[in-house]
Design a protein around this motif. Structure first.
Motif, PDB file in Angstrom:
ATOM      1  N   PRO A  80       0.709  -1.073  -0.054  1.00 44.17           N
ATOM      2  CA  PRO A  80      -0.034  -0.022   0.086  1.00 44.17           C
ATOM      3  C   PRO A  80       0.692   1.353  -0.105  1.00 44.17           C
ATOM      4  CG  PRO A  80      -0.521  -1.442   1.802  1.00 44.17           C
ATOM      5  CD  PRO A  80       0.411  -2.140   1.055  1.00 44.17           C
ATOM      6  N   ASN A  81       0.360   2.354  -0.732  1.00 43.30           N
ATOM      7  CA  ASN A  81       1.092   3.406  -0.957  1.00 43.30           C
ATOM      8  C   ASN A  81       1.871   4.113   0.518  1.00 43.30           C
ATOM      9  OD1 ASN A  81       0.793   3.588  -3.375  1.00 43.30           O
ATOM     10  ND2 ASN A  81      -0.770   5.053  -3.507  1.00 43.30           N
ATOM     11  N   ASN A  82       0.906   3.885   1.475  1.00 39.85           N
ATOM     12  CA  ASN A  82       1.414   4.667   2.910  1.00 39.85           C
ATOM     13  C   ASN A  82       2.598   3.564   3.578  1.00 39.85           C
ATOM     14  OD1 ASN A  82      -0.229   2.637   3.583  1.00 39.85           O
ATOM     15  ND2 ASN A  82      -1.541   3.658   5.014  1.00 39.85           N
ATOM     16  N   GLU A  83       2.919   2.302   2.854  1.00 39.11           N
ATOM     17  CA  GLU A  83       4.028   1.616   3.397  1.00 39.11           C
ATOM     18  C   GLU A  83       5.140   1.483   2.717  1.00 39.11           C
ATOM     19  OE1 GLU A  83       2.388  -2.176   4.423  1.00 39.11           O
ATOM     20  OE2 GLU A  83       0.545  -1.166   5.328  1.00 39.11           O
ATOM     21  N   ILE A  84       5.026   2.421   1.453  1.00 38.19           N
ATOM     22  CA  ILE A  84       6.251   2.231   0.439  1.00 38.19           C
ATOM     23  C   ILE A  84       7.442   2.654   1.067  1.00 38.19           C
ATOM     24  CG2 ILE A  84       6.923   3.603  -1.443  1.00 38.19           C
ATOM     25  CD1 ILE A  84       4.565   2.995  -3.106  1.00 38.19           C
ATOM     26  N   ASN A  85       7.597   3.659   1.952  1.00 37.16           N
ATOM     27  CA  ASN A  85       8.984   4.330   2.529  1.00 37.16           C
ATOM     28  C   ASN A  85       9.597   3.124   3.296  1.00 37.16           C
ATOM     29  OD1 ASN A  85       9.673   6.666   1.515  1.00 37.16           O
ATOM     30  ND2 ASN A  85       7.823   7.604   2.275  1.00 37.16           N
ATOM     31  N   GLN A  86       8.825   2.617   4.250  1.00 35.07           N
ATOM     32  CA  GLN A  86       9.096   1.658   4.935  1.00 35.07           C
ATOM     33  C   GLN A  86       9.669   0.447   4.335  1.00 35.07           C
ATOM     34  OE1 GLN A  86       9.443   2.678   8.289  1.00 35.07           O
ATOM     35  NE2 GLN A  86      10.769   0.722   8.482  1.00 35.07           N
ATOM     36  N   ALA A  87       8.685  -0.012   3.411  1.00 31.09           N
ATOM     37  CA  ALA A  87       9.212  -1.148   2.822  1.00 31.09           C
ATOM     38  C   ALA A  87      10.614  -1.090   2.003  1.00 31.09           C
ATOM     39  CB  ALA A  87       8.011  -1.693   1.726  1.00 31.09           C
ATOM     40  N   ALA A  88      10.696   0.175   1.317  1.00 35.10           N
ATOM     41  CA  ALA A  88      12.115   0.491   0.676  1.00 35.10           C
ATOM     42  C   ALA A  88      13.250   0.643   1.699  1.00 35.10           C
ATOM     43  CB  ALA A  88      11.945   1.722  -0.096  1.00 35.10           C
ATOM     44  N   THR A  89      12.957   1.066   2.736  1.00 30.32           N
ATOM     45  CA  THR A  89      13.906   1.247   3.768  1.00 30.32           C
ATOM     46  C   THR A  89      14.370  -0.343   4.298  1.00 30.32           C
ATOM     47  OG1 THR A  89      13.013   3.285   4.659  1.00 30.32           O
ATOM     48  CG2 THR A  89      14.496   2.338   6.271  1.00 30.32           C
ATOM     49  N   ASP A  90      13.509  -1.022   4.572  1.00 28.95           N
ATOM     50  CA  ASP A  90      13.664  -2.486   5.200  1.00 28.95           C
ATOM     51  C   ASP A  90      14.518  -3.297   4.263  1.00 28.95           C
ATOM     52  OD1 ASP A  90      12.123  -1.620   7.347  1.00 28.95           O
ATOM     53  OD2 ASP A  90      10.400  -2.780   6.734  1.00 28.95           O
ATOM     54  N   THR A  91      13.716  -2.961   2.849  1.00 25.77           N
ATOM     55  CA  THR A  91      14.784  -3.837   1.885  1.00 25.77           C
ATOM     56  C   THR A  91      16.151  -3.424   1.683  1.00 25.77           C
ATOM     57  OG1 THR A  91      12.551  -3.903   0.502  1.00 25.77           O
ATOM     58  CG2 THR A  91      14.516  -4.401  -0.637  1.00 25.77           C
ATOM     59  N   TRP A  92      16.503  -2.190   1.465  1.00 27.52           N
ATOM     60  CA  TRP A  92      17.646  -2.041   1.034  1.00 27.52           C
ATOM     61  C   TRP A  92      18.772  -1.870   2.189  1.00 27.52           C
ATOM     62  CZ3 TRP A  92      18.731  -3.037  -3.675  1.00 27.52           C
ATOM     63  CH2 TRP A  92      17.798  -3.132  -4.646  1.00 27.52           C
ATOM     64  N   GLN A  93      18.025  -1.865   3.555  1.00 29.97           N
ATOM     65  CA  GLN A  93      19.026  -1.891   4.700  1.00 29.97           C
ATOM     66  C   GLN A  93      19.516  -3.446   4.595  1.00 29.97           C
ATOM     67  OE1 GLN A  93      16.625  -0.438   7.810  1.00 29.97           O
ATOM     68  NE2 GLN A  93      18.005   1.127   8.075  1.00 29.97           N
ATOM     69  N   LYS A  94      18.728  -4.405   4.263  1.00 29.40           N
ATOM     70  CA  LYS A  94      19.006  -5.699   4.472  1.00 29.40           C
ATOM     71  C   LYS A  94      20.080  -6.022   3.608  1.00 29.40           C
ATOM     72  CE  LYS A  94      14.974  -7.353   4.672  1.00 29.40           C
ATOM     73  NZ  LYS A  94      13.606  -7.950   4.231  1.00 29.40           N
TER      74      LYS A  94
END
Ligand code: SF4
Length: 456
Positions: free
Chosen positions: A45-59
């Motif tokens: 969902p649009n409101n979770e995009i920032n968090q999803a990107a952050t979690d992904t590239w951090q890993k």
């Protein structure tokens, strides 16, 4: 939905193979065939995009980088990329500022991580000033740990390479060591039909001379086949001319019609024709020292060098995650597939708006399950004509033969692919039937989508 799709959730290899051949303009290395449909359940969902990107590239601990520059003098009719209709210096400046902003947002997540390569593509990235290219390269590579085989590759048009020798020289001086020039065809009739600028042979020769004078030792030329009304003579004349330019590498692209303004032409281009074009060029290149395995698209005459950029080589062979920056750029990690804003609209406004609000400029981010990551990774690996079983095992902790038991058996029994050490590679027969083979590695939901796919 057709009978087969209703009957089973796990279509038989021979049905998929047949359908892939039928859809030979579509079932290529670009996965999935219909992303919006197949990946709908995994859309963040649009409101979770920032968090999803952050979690992904951090890993992620190792990655390739790509910067997209969406400027071309004229849009080719077969273009499937994100290119803006305007192309002014003022817009270039604004655009570079936006990409720099995007880089700064990602920096906190990716810095100090191993970086395997940087590709600057487009569009026409050499349309930018040297200063802008240098700023982008410096910003994106600051604090990255460069892999021992790291390189930077850039695309250019023949016209820019021919008319701006100083810029070409300076590209080399700022550390760009591979350059790829899009020639596509030397046939004026074909170029006119596909709406492409006709770069006369004089320009192509001058461009090559300037690239050599700039001391580039890794020089690739792209040429294309599979166009409607492209005769064998026309294609072979382009191949011959390209060989005479004497680049280290030559890449063949089969024209992909999907979603382009000449999609309707695909109906008159047969699989036999494109196979013949590939084969004749393949055999000819082998006599000139560009020798590769069946199905590979980039032909190198440098021993031990696959000819592709480090970014692409790692992506194809090992499925290394990549982060795409710029309008419409695609990114892929071990858990997500995402598209930047502009991928669908081909417009800058939303990409700009999101960055001005300090948010990742993402249009869609799909958190996809492992079968989808496997499918995408394998589809791309066919760019080299094989699947590296060792890389598959390393990435997924599984044996290819276990996960795709039926498919692998089908392929070996029918002499379409063969085991060769770590590689599971195309035979000559497999190369001719590639679009039947690729979808065998799709996820089941994608296979069902393929069986029901209706081209325009
Ligand atoms: S040169 Fe490439 S990116 Fe530019 S319009 Fe043509 S196909 Fe598209």
């Amino acid at each position: 939905m057709n009978q087969l799709a209703k009957k089973s959730d796990n279509p038989l290899p021979k049905e998929i193979f047949k359908k892939g051949l039928e859809l030979h303009h579509y079932a290529n290395t670009a996965y999935p065939l219909n992303g919006t449909k197949v990946f709908k359940p995994f859309r963040t969902p649009n409101n979770e995009i920032n968090q999803a990107a952050t979690d992904t590239w951090q890993k992620v601990d190792e990655l390739g980088l790509y910067i997209h520059i969406p400027f071309c003098k004229k849009r080719c009719l077969y273009c499937e990329y994100t290119v803006l209709p305007e192309n002014t210096e003022e817009l270039h400046e604004n655009y570079v500022q936006l990409v720099l902003k995007e880089i700064s947002l990602y920096k906190q997540l990716i810095q100090n991580k191993k970086t395997v390569g940087l590709d600057i593509g487009g569009g026409t990235p050499t349309a930018l000033s040297l200063k802008n290219i240098d700023n982008l390269v410096s910003a994106v590579l600051k604090n990255q740990i460069l892999d021992e085989k790291f390189d930077i590759s850039i695309e250019t048009t023949p016209y820019i390479a021919a008319t701006e020798p100083e810029k070409i020289k300076q590209l080399k001086q700022i550390g760009i060591n591979r350059i790829s020039m899009g020639v596509q065809s030397i046939d004026p009739k074909i170029l006119e039909e596909v709406g492409r600028i006709d770069n006369k042979t004089k320009i192509l020769k001058q461009a090559t001379e300037n690239i050599r004078n700039a001391d580039f030792k890794r020089f690739n030329v792209d040429i294309m086949y599979g166009f409607a009304n492209q005769s064998i003579e026309s294609w072979l004349a382009t191949v011959q001319f390209t060989v005479d330019l004497d680049p280290e590498y030559i890449t063949f692209y089969r024209n992909r019609y999907k979603g382009t303004r000449i999609e309707h032409d695909s109906k008159i281009v047969t699989l036999d024709e494109v196979n013949r074009q590939y084969d004749l060029a393949f055999d000819f290149l082998a006599t000139k020292g560009y020798k590769e395995n069946f199905g590979k698209n980039t032909f190198s005459k440098v021993k031990g060098d696959p000819g592709t950029s480090a970014y692409l080589t790692k992506r194809v062979i090992e499925g290394t995650p990549y982060l795409g920056l710029g309008l419409g750029a695609q990114s892929f990690s071990d858990t997500i597939l995402s598209y930047n804003l502009g991928a669908a609209s081909k417009k800058l406004n939303k990409y700009q708006e999101r960055l001005n609000n300090n948010q990742f400029p993402l249009q869609d981010i799909y958190q996809i399950p492992t079968d989808e990551v496997m499918a995408k990774t394998i589809c791309v690996s066919f760019y080299f004509g094989y699947i590296n079983k060792q890389s598959f095992k390393k990435k997924f902790n599984e044996n290819l033969e276990n996960i795709f038991k039926e498919e692998v058996n089908f392929l070996t029994e029918n002499n379409l692919m063969e085991h060769d050490g770590d590689l599971f590679k195309l035979t000559k027969k497999g190369k001719d039937n590639l679009t039947g083979i690729i979808p065998l590695f799709y996820s089941n939901r994608s296979k069902l989508n393929l069986l029901n796919y209706q081209p325009k």
